[in-house]
Design an enzyme around this catalytic site. Structure first.
Site, PDB file in Angstrom:
ATOM      1  N   MET A 105       1.325   5.436  -9.023  1.00 45.82           N
ATOM      2  CA  MET A 105       2.035   6.541  -8.393  1.00 45.82           C
ATOM      3  C   MET A 105       3.355   6.866  -9.077  1.00 45.82           C
ATOM      4  O   MET A 105       3.814   7.986  -9.017  1.00 45.82           O
ATOM      5  CB  MET A 105       2.360   6.192  -6.928  1.00 45.82           C
ATOM      6  CG  MET A 105       1.181   5.836  -6.073  1.00 45.82           C
ATOM      7  SD  MET A 105       0.271   7.294  -5.560  1.00 45.82           S
ATOM      8  CE  MET A 105      -1.224   7.009  -6.465  1.00 45.82           C
ATOM      9  N   LEU A 132       3.738   1.661   2.719  1.00 42.54           N
ATOM     10  CA  LEU A 132       4.939   2.454   2.448  1.00 42.54           C
ATOM     11  C   LEU A 132       4.613   3.941   2.470  1.00 42.54           C
ATOM     12  O   LEU A 132       3.610   4.375   1.904  1.00 42.54           O
ATOM     13  CB  LEU A 132       5.488   2.070   1.069  1.00 42.54           C
ATOM     14  CG  LEU A 132       6.678   2.867   0.516  1.00 42.54           C
ATOM     15  CD1 LEU A 132       7.955   2.549   1.283  1.00 42.54           C
ATOM     16  CD2 LEU A 132       6.879   2.575  -0.971  1.00 42.54           C
ATOM     17  N   LEU A 170       0.838  -1.195   0.000  1.00 44.40           N
ATOM     18  CA  LEU A 170       0.000   0.000   0.000  1.00 44.40           C
ATOM     19  C   LEU A 170       0.873   1.245   0.000  1.00 44.40           C
ATOM     20  O   LEU A 170       1.899   1.291   0.674  1.00 44.40           O
ATOM     21  CB  LEU A 170      -0.857   0.030   1.280  1.00 44.40           C
ATOM     22  CG  LEU A 170      -1.803  -1.148   1.509  1.00 44.40           C
ATOM     23  CD1 LEU A 170      -2.325  -1.108   2.937  1.00 44.40           C
ATOM     24  CD2 LEU A 170      -2.950  -1.099   0.513  1.00 44.40           C
ATOM     25  N   HIS A 171       0.467   2.255  -0.751  1.00 46.98           N
ATOM     26  CA  HIS A 171       1.091   3.564  -0.582  1.00 46.98           C
ATOM     27  C   HIS A 171       0.277   4.615  -1.302  1.00 46.98           C
ATOM     28  O   HIS A 171      -0.534   4.314  -2.166  1.00 46.98           O
ATOM     29  CB  HIS A 171       2.552   3.582  -1.051  1.00 46.98           C
ATOM     30  CG  HIS A 171       2.740   3.402  -2.528  1.00 46.98           C
ATOM     31  ND1 HIS A 171       2.761   4.467  -3.389  1.00 46.98           N
ATOM     32  CD2 HIS A 171       2.911   2.312  -3.289  1.00 46.98           C
ATOM     33  CE1 HIS A 171       2.944   4.019  -4.625  1.00 46.98           C
ATOM     34  NE2 HIS A 171       3.024   2.714  -4.591  1.00 46.98           N
ATOM     35  N   ALA A 172       0.503   5.861  -0.908  1.00 45.55           N
ATOM     36  CA  ALA A 172      -0.087   6.988  -1.623  1.00 45.55           C
ATOM     37  C   ALA A 172       1.067   7.924  -1.973  1.00 45.55           C
ATOM     38  O   ALA A 172       2.217   7.482  -2.031  1.00 45.55           O
ATOM     39  CB  ALA A 172      -1.152   7.669  -0.771  1.00 45.55           C
TER      40      ALA A 172
END
Lengths: 173, 93
Positions: free
Chosen positions: B9, A123, A85-87
Site C-alpha cells: 500500500m 488499521l 491488516l489494512h487496505a
C-alpha cells in the site's frame, strides 16, 4: 535516479504537529481479547466488523483488507504472530482507526516464517501521512517485548485497551 | 544514497520500516533519503537499496537496486544489521 521528487506529504507530516496519536485512533469498542476464530478470514472479518460497528469504516473495507492479503501476499504478518491488516483509504475508511483483537487460538495467515498469528491489528488510514505518529507509537510498542507480552497475556477487553492506551512514548527527535 | 521501503500500500508496513530505518541512520550518523513506496508505484523507479518484507521477494526479481528482505519488521536488530550491511556494500562499490 528517479526518486528526486520528494514526497512532500511525507516531509510535511514529519514536521507537523497535527499528527494523530495512537491514543486517538484506538477505542474500547474496537479492542477485544482472546477472540475465538478458526481462520485468517474469520479473524480479519471479526477485527474489521468491530471497525464497521464503531462507524470507523464502511463494510466494504473489510473485504478490501482480505483482498489485499490474497492479492499481494501475507507480508502484513509483520512479525512472528502479529498481523497489521489494512487496505487503502479509498476502500472505505470514514475516520482514522486501529482495531486490535488477540486470538484465543492462533491461526495461520499463510506466512512462511511468522505464522501462526495471535495478535491482529486492523488499521484504517484516511491518507498517507496523518497516521504516521500513531504508527510510530505502535511500532515502538511492538518492538518492546514487555508490552507485547502484556498484550498477549491480557484476558479482558478493558485490560487490552488500557495497555494500548498507555503507549504514549515517541522516538525522541 | 536513496533507500526505498516497499509494501503493498505504501503507508503501513513500508512507513513502519521507514521510521525504523530513519532512526537507525540518525544514530549511526548516516545521511540517506528513505522513501516509502507501494509496490505498484515503485515499478520503473530506482533506488540504491530496496527494503521490503521477506515474502515480497517474488515481486522484486527485476529490481536493479540491492534488495534487503526483512522477516521480522518490528525487530530493530534484524533491520539494523541488514540495512547497515547493504549501506556498506553500496559505499564500497
Amino acid at each position: 535516479m528517479d526518486l528526486d521528487e520528494p514526497r512532500e506529504h511525507v516531509m510535511s507530516a514529519a514536521s507537523s504537529n497535527r499528527e494523530i496519536k495512537l491514543a486517538e485512533i484506538i477505542s474500547p469498542q474496537t479492542t477485544r481479547a482472546r477472540v475465538a476464530v478458526n481462520s485468517w478470514q474469520e479473524a480479519t472479518e471479526f477485527a474489521g466488523e468491530l471497525l464497521v460497528s464503531a462507524g470507523k469504516v464502511h463494510s466494504r473495507y473489510v473485504d478490501a483488507m482480505k483482498r489485499v492479503l490474497q492479492e499481494i501476499g501475507p507480508y502484513a504478518v509483520i512479525a512472528p504472530g502479529i498481523v497489521l491488516l489494512h487496505a487503502r483509504p479509498e476502500d472505505g475508511v470514514i475516520e482514522p482507526c486501529l482495531g486490535l483483537i488477540t486470538l484465543a487460538t492462533p491461526v495461520p495467515f499463510g506466512h512462511p516464517e511468522n505464522d501462526p498469528v495471535d495478535v491482529v491489528f486492523a488499521l484504517g488510514a484516511i491518507d498517507k501521512h496523518s497516521h504516521i505518529l500513531a504508527l510510530q507509537q505502535l511500532a515502538n510498542m511492538l518492538g518492546d517485548e514487555l508490552s507485547l507480552m502484556k498484550i498477549r497475556s491480557a484476558t479482558e477487553d478493558g485490560e487490552l485497551y488500557d495497555i494500548l492506551n498507555s503507549q504514549n512514548h515517541v522516538i525522541a527527535e | 544514497m536513496r533507500i526505498a521501503t516497499l509494501c503493498g500500500m505504501g503507508f503501513g508496513t513500508s512507513m513502519m520500516l521507514k521510521l525504523f530505518i530513519d532512526e537507525i541512520l540518525k544514530v549511526e550518523n548516516i545521511k540517506a533519503e528513505v522513501i516509502p513506496w507501494d509496490l505498484g508505484s515503485f515499478k520503473g523507479q530506482q533506488a540504491d537499496i530496496v527494503v521490503a518484507p521477506m515474502d515480497m521477494a517474488m515481486h522484486l526479481k527485476n529490481v536493479q537496486a540491492q534488495v534487503v528482505l526483512i522477516n521480522n519488521l518490528i525487530d530493530k536488530g534484524e533491520i539494523k544489521e541488514k540495512v547497515l550491511k547493504a549501506i556498506q556494500d553500496q559505499l564500497s562499490t
